[in-house]
Design a protein around this motif. Structure first.
Motif, PDB file in Angstrom:
ATOM      1  N   VAL A   1       0.849  -1.189   0.000  1.00 44.40           N
ATOM      2  CA  VAL A   1       0.000   0.000   0.000  1.00 44.40           C
ATOM      3  C   VAL A   1       0.887   1.242   0.000  1.00 44.40           C
ATOM      4  O   VAL A   1       2.065   1.165   0.318  1.00 44.40           O
ATOM      5  CB  VAL A   1      -0.937   0.020   1.233  1.00 44.40           C
ATOM      6  CG1 VAL A   1      -1.905  -1.149   1.204  1.00 44.40           C
ATOM      7  CG2 VAL A   1      -0.153   0.031   2.530  1.00 44.40           C
ATOM      8  N   PRO A   2       0.307   2.400  -0.337  1.00 45.80           N
ATOM      9  CA  PRO A   2       1.092   3.642  -0.302  1.00 45.80           C
ATOM     10  C   PRO A   2       1.503   3.999   1.127  1.00 45.80           C
ATOM     11  O   PRO A   2       0.863   3.601   2.102  1.00 45.80           O
ATOM     12  CB  PRO A   2       0.128   4.692  -0.865  1.00 45.80           C
ATOM     13  CG  PRO A   2      -0.929   3.940  -1.582  1.00 45.80           C
ATOM     14  CD  PRO A   2      -1.030   2.611  -0.910  1.00 45.80           C
ATOM     15  N   LEU A   3       2.547   4.797   1.230  1.00 47.04           N
ATOM     16  CA  LEU A   3       3.068   5.245   2.517  1.00 47.04           C
ATOM     17  C   LEU A   3       1.993   5.963   3.336  1.00 47.04           C
ATOM     18  O   LEU A   3       1.882   5.758   4.551  1.00 47.04           O
ATOM     19  CB  LEU A   3       4.276   6.158   2.291  1.00 47.04           C
ATOM     20  CG  LEU A   3       5.082   6.555   3.496  1.00 47.04           C
ATOM     21  CD1 LEU A   3       5.726   5.335   4.151  1.00 47.04           C
ATOM     22  CD2 LEU A   3       6.176   7.534   3.083  1.00 47.04           C
ATOM     23  N   ALA A   4       1.197   6.777   2.688  1.00 44.45           N
ATOM     24  CA  ALA A   4       0.141   7.508   3.397  1.00 44.45           C
ATOM     25  C   ALA A   4      -0.870   6.545   4.031  1.00 44.45           C
ATOM     26  O   ALA A   4      -1.376   6.799   5.123  1.00 44.45           O
ATOM     27  CB  ALA A   4      -0.571   8.465   2.450  1.00 44.45           C
ATOM     28  N   THR A   5      -1.140   5.450   3.367  1.00 40.30           N
ATOM     29  CA  THR A   5      -2.066   4.448   3.905  1.00 40.30           C
ATOM     30  C   THR A   5      -1.492   3.822   5.171  1.00 40.30           C
ATOM     31  O   THR A   5      -2.211   3.603   6.143  1.00 40.30           O
ATOM     32  CB  THR A   5      -2.362   3.360   2.852  1.00 40.30           C
ATOM     33  OG1 THR A   5      -2.919   3.985   1.697  1.00 40.30           O
ATOM     34  CG2 THR A   5      -3.313   2.309   3.386  1.00 40.30           C
ATOM     35  N   VAL A   6      -0.189   3.555   5.161  1.00 33.88           N
ATOM     36  CA  VAL A   6       0.465   2.990   6.351  1.00 33.88           C
ATOM     37  C   VAL A   6       0.345   3.962   7.514  1.00 33.88           C
ATOM     38  O   VAL A   6       0.000   3.559   8.628  1.00 33.88           O
ATOM     39  CB  VAL A   6       1.949   2.660   6.073  1.00 33.88           C
ATOM     40  CG1 VAL A   6       2.680   2.319   7.358  1.00 33.88           C
ATOM     41  CG2 VAL A   6       2.050   1.521   5.081  1.00 33.88           C
TER      42      VAL A   6
END
Length: 172
Positions: A147-152
Motif C-alpha cells: 500500500v502507499p506510505l500515506a495508507t500505512v
C-alpha cells in the motif's frame, strides 16, 4: 563467527549457522507471531512455520534488508496464515500460574493488550505490530502490505487510536 560469516554459511546450507542467526531473533519472532495470532497455540505453529520457511528460503535471501527484517516479515506472513486458517480461540491462563500478584498483574496486562490487539482490524494490527515491535519503517511496512506510505501512516494512526480507546478507563 561474525554475522556476515554466519550469513554466508547459512546461505550455503549450514544448519548450525542458520540456527545461530535465528536464535538471535527468536524472542522477537515469537512476539510478532503472538501479537498477530492472538494466542500461544497459533503463535507456536506460526513460529515453527517461520523457521521452516526461513530455512527453506535462506538461499534466496538477497541481503537488501537485514536478516532480522527478512525473518520478521516471514513471521508476520506465517502468523497471518495461521490466524486466517484457524480464526483463533481464546487461551486461558491456568490458575496455578497466577498465584503471584506481580505475575498475575503482568499476565492481566498482557492479556488486555492481546485482547485489544485482537479487536483491531487485521491490516491495522499488522501495521502496528510491525512498527512497534519490529521497528519497521513506514516505507518497509508500505512495501510489505503493498500500500502507499500515506495508507500505512493512516493505518498506524487508526490502530493507535483504537488501542487507546479500548484501554481508556471508560471502556474497561
Amino acid at each position: 563467527m561474525a554475522q556476515m560469516q554466519l550469513m554466508d554459511a547459512a546461505i550455503g546450507g549450514d544448519a548450525r549457522a542458520f540456527e545461530s542467526l535465528a536464535s538471535k531473533h527468536r524472542t522477537m519472532i515469537w512476539s510478532v507471531c503472538l501479537r498477530v495470532t492472538g494466542n500461544t497455540y497459533d503463535a507456536e505453529d506460526a513460529l515453527q512455520d517461520t523457521l521452516l520457511a526461513a530455512w527453506r528460503g535462506i538461499g534466496r535471501f538477497r541481503r537488501d534488508a537485514s536478516f532480522g527484517t527478512w525473518i520478521y516479515r516471514i513471521a508476520a506472513n506465517a502468523a497471518l496464515a495461521v490466524s486466517r486458517a484457524r480464526r483463533s480461540t481464546d487461551v486461558e491462563i491456568p490458575e496455578y500460574l497466577a498465584t503471584d500478584r506481580d505475575f498475575a498483574e503482568k499476565v492481566a496486562a498482557a492479556d488486555l493488550v492481546q485482547q485489544t490487539l485482537k479487536g483491531i482490524p487485521e491490516d491495522l494490527r499488522v501495521a502496528l505490530v510491525l512498527r512497534e515491535l519490529c521497528d519497521f519503517t513506514y516505507a518497509q511496512i508500505a512495501d510489505y502490505q503493498g500500500v502507499p506510505l500515506a495508507t500505512v501512516k493512516t493505518r498506524i494512526n487508526r490502530a493507535r487510536h483504537a488501542f487507546e480507546q479500548a484501554l481508556s478507563p471508560d471502556s474497561l
